[in-house]
Design a protein around this motif. Sequence first.
Motif: not given
Length: 112
Positions: A6-8, A11, A61-63, A65-66, A69, A85
Motif C-alpha cells: 500500500n503506497s498510494h 486505487y 483507497t489506501a485506508d 487497502f489491506e 486485498v 494506483a
Amino acid sequence: MDTPINSHADYHAHFYFDESSLVHAKALRKNISEELGFYVGNFNTKPVGPHPQWSFQASFTADDFEVFVAWCMANRKGLSVLLHAVTGDDLLDHTEYVQWLGAPITLDLSRF
C-alpha cells in the motif's frame, strides 16, 4: 505471490474473466458493491481501454487497502486481478504502479 504494498492514496482493481468464469465474476462484482460498499464499474464483456480481456473495475483507497486485498485474495478463485494506483497519470498507473493477484495480463499500452 508477493503481498501487495500500500503506497498510494487511491486505487483501482480490475478483475479479468472470460465466459467460463462469468458467473463467478458477476458474484464478485455484486459482493464488492453490496458487502464491502466499494464503487464498481461496468461489467465489460469486451475489451475496454487498455484491458484486453473482459473485466470490471472496483475503486478503493489506501485506508481500505489491506481489507480489500485480503478479501480479493480469498475470493478471486483464480481470476487475475490488476491493482493499480490512481494518480492522474494513466500510463504510470498502468505500468509502474501495478501489482497483480494471479497471473499478469499484458495490457494494451498503445492507448496511452
